[in-house]
Design an enzyme around this catalytic site. Structure first.
Site, PDB file in Angstrom:
ATOM      1  N   SER A 215       0.845  -1.195   0.000  1.00 30.08           N
ATOM      2  CA  SER A 215       0.000   0.000   0.000  1.00 30.08           C
ATOM      3  C   SER A 215       0.879   1.244   0.000  1.00 30.08           C
ATOM      4  CB  SER A 215      -0.937  -0.021   1.212  1.00 30.08           C
ATOM      5  OG  SER A 215      -1.933   0.974   1.086  1.00 30.08           O
ATOM      6  N   ASN A 216       0.329   2.390   0.341  1.00 32.27           N
ATOM      7  CA  ASN A 216       1.106   3.633   0.405  1.00 32.27           C
ATOM      8  C   ASN A 216       0.574   4.492   1.546  1.00 32.27           C
ATOM      9  OD1 ASN A 216      -1.064   5.403  -0.677  1.00 32.27           O
ATOM     10  ND2 ASN A 216      -0.819   4.057  -2.452  1.00 32.27           N
TER      11      ASN A 216
END
Ligand code: C5P
Length: 407
Positions: A215-216
């Site tokens: 993810s980020n």
């Protein structure tokens, strides 16, 4: 500017409370009716008689006070929530900020915070020693209140009663009145009124196995601010949100998703009938080719992951859109000029691209501020300096509105 507006002023027990009779006078001078709610400790710092005299109403404090403005047939804490057009809490102490976030209802101030109609603006002006203000606990509580729609008026730097010099002073009463006036100013009739707007926001999660993902750091704050402001301007807003911990803006239809594929599936349902698509999500460009069922077992070898491309949601919308449907994207870069953003505008066939540089402090993920450079197809470049994401969302929509086809 505030003529006839009913304002609840909640005062907490901090030294800045000594400025509140002046604040009440300014509100009254601007034409507002003011009902003061004081915590018990507020009245250690400022006299009840002063506040009652300048507001021309008894100060309410206990839950069990019987007399207040509004409908006589209901109890005071209920009628106050209906009577008020806005709620200002100044100064807001760490203690009351925590009580409000926790949903406690142990005095008139905290219970009225809960009975206030959800569409009414709340302005919180924290004031305390700088170390207290900076503590993770206070910041966490403030972020949570901001996420549910409260506006936080940041304290100023200067000499503090604690003997420290730093951030924590309550802004002057004039600044509080100005902020309240801006919040109560009726929204101008917007070309967004009645338009169908889709906003994507937040990160996506791409599963590696049943317990891990790629993810980020996207917090979703920018996209949520855009959705909130579009709804405030009368648009019919669908917000397709990746996993974030933010409250749903009032009047917005929210669809929660996890992966880019889920986001694509949810957003594409609205492609056909939307007037404006704003891609504010930080969609993962790649996903693991073959997520593992269960948990990947470790061994002593290095591990190679094979990733495959995710669909480009905004790109697909733009490629298939009908004349008149607008497409707006964001271009986040860790540096460099706006050339890349211009290229993205062309490649994704956008009407407008909002370029922002990640610096990790005042711009980018998780922070409450951002700065944008807007580039449209005609080549116009508009620089929007660092400001709160809410304000930035308004400026972004101001630029989009003239691009909407006339009805
Ligand atoms: O190509 P890049 O990721 O830099 O483009 C960013 C813009 O495209 C953002 O508006 C983002 O929301 C959107 N986007 C998308 N789907 C992707 C990747 C990006 O909608 N898979």
């Amino acid at each position: 500017m505030l003529t006839g507006k009913n304002i609840i002023l909640g005062i907490c027990g901090g030294i800045a409370a000594y400025k509140t009779p002046h604040l009440v006078r300014l509100f009254k001078k601007a034409g507002a009716n003011v009902q003061v709610l004081a915590t018990a400790s507020a009245l250690q710092f400022v006299s009840e008689l002063s506040l009652a005299t300048v507001s021309r109403r008894p100060v309410l404090r206990d839950l069990f006070d019987l007399e207040g403005p509004g409908d006589d047939d209901k109890t005071v804490h209920i009628t106050l929530g209906e009577w008020a057009d806005a709620f200002v809490i100044a100064p807001a102490t760490a203690n009351t900020i925590a009580r409000l976030n926790a949903g406690l209802c142990d005095d008139m101030l905290s219970v009225c915070f809960i009975t206030l109609r959800p569409d009414k603006p709340v302005l919180i002006a924290p004031a305390m020693d700088g170390h207290m203000y900076g503590s993770p606990t206070v910041q966490r509580n403030l972020s949570a209140l901001a996420a549910q729609g409260c506006s936080i008026l940041d304290p100023e730097s200067g000499d503090l009663a604690s003997g420290q010099c730093g951030l924590g002073r309550m802004p002057e009463p004039e600044a509080i009145v100005t902020a309240m006036e801006a919040m109560l100013r009726p929204a101008p009739v917007s070309p967004l009124q009645g338009r169908k707007v889709v906003v994507t926001a937040g990160p996506t999660r791409e599963k590696l196995d049943d317990v891990r993902f790629l993810s980020n750091y996207s917090s979703g704050k920018m996209g949520f601010a855009v959705a909130r402001e579009a709804a405030r301007r009368g648009a019919d807003v669908r917000l397709v949100a990746g996993p974030v911990s933010l409250g749903t803006p009032p009047g917005v239809e929210r669809i929660d998703v996890e992966s880019a594929a889920d986001m694509m599936e949810a957003a594409s349902r609205f492609f056909g009938d939307c007037d404006l698509f704003i891609g504010a999500a930080a969609v993962a460009d790649y996903r693991p080719e073959a997520p593992v069922t269960g948990k990947i077992k470790k061994n002593d070898e290095a591990m190679a992951l094979r990733l495959v491309r995710n669909p480009d949601i905004l790109g697909e919308f733009s490629a298939g859109r009908k004349p008149g449907q607008l497409s707006v994207g964001f271009a986040l870069e860790t540096g460099g000029g706006i050339g890349y953003a211009r290229e993205k505008l062309e490649r994704k066939n956008l009407d407008l691209v909002a370029f922002n540089v990640y610096d990790g402090a005042t711009t980018g993920f998780e922070v409450d501020t951002n700065a944008l450079t807007l580039i449209d197809r005609a080549g116009n470049v508009t620089e929007l300096p660092v400001m709160p994401k809410d304000a930035l969302a308004g400026r972004l929509l101001d630029e989009i509105e003239p691009l909407l086809p006339r009805r």
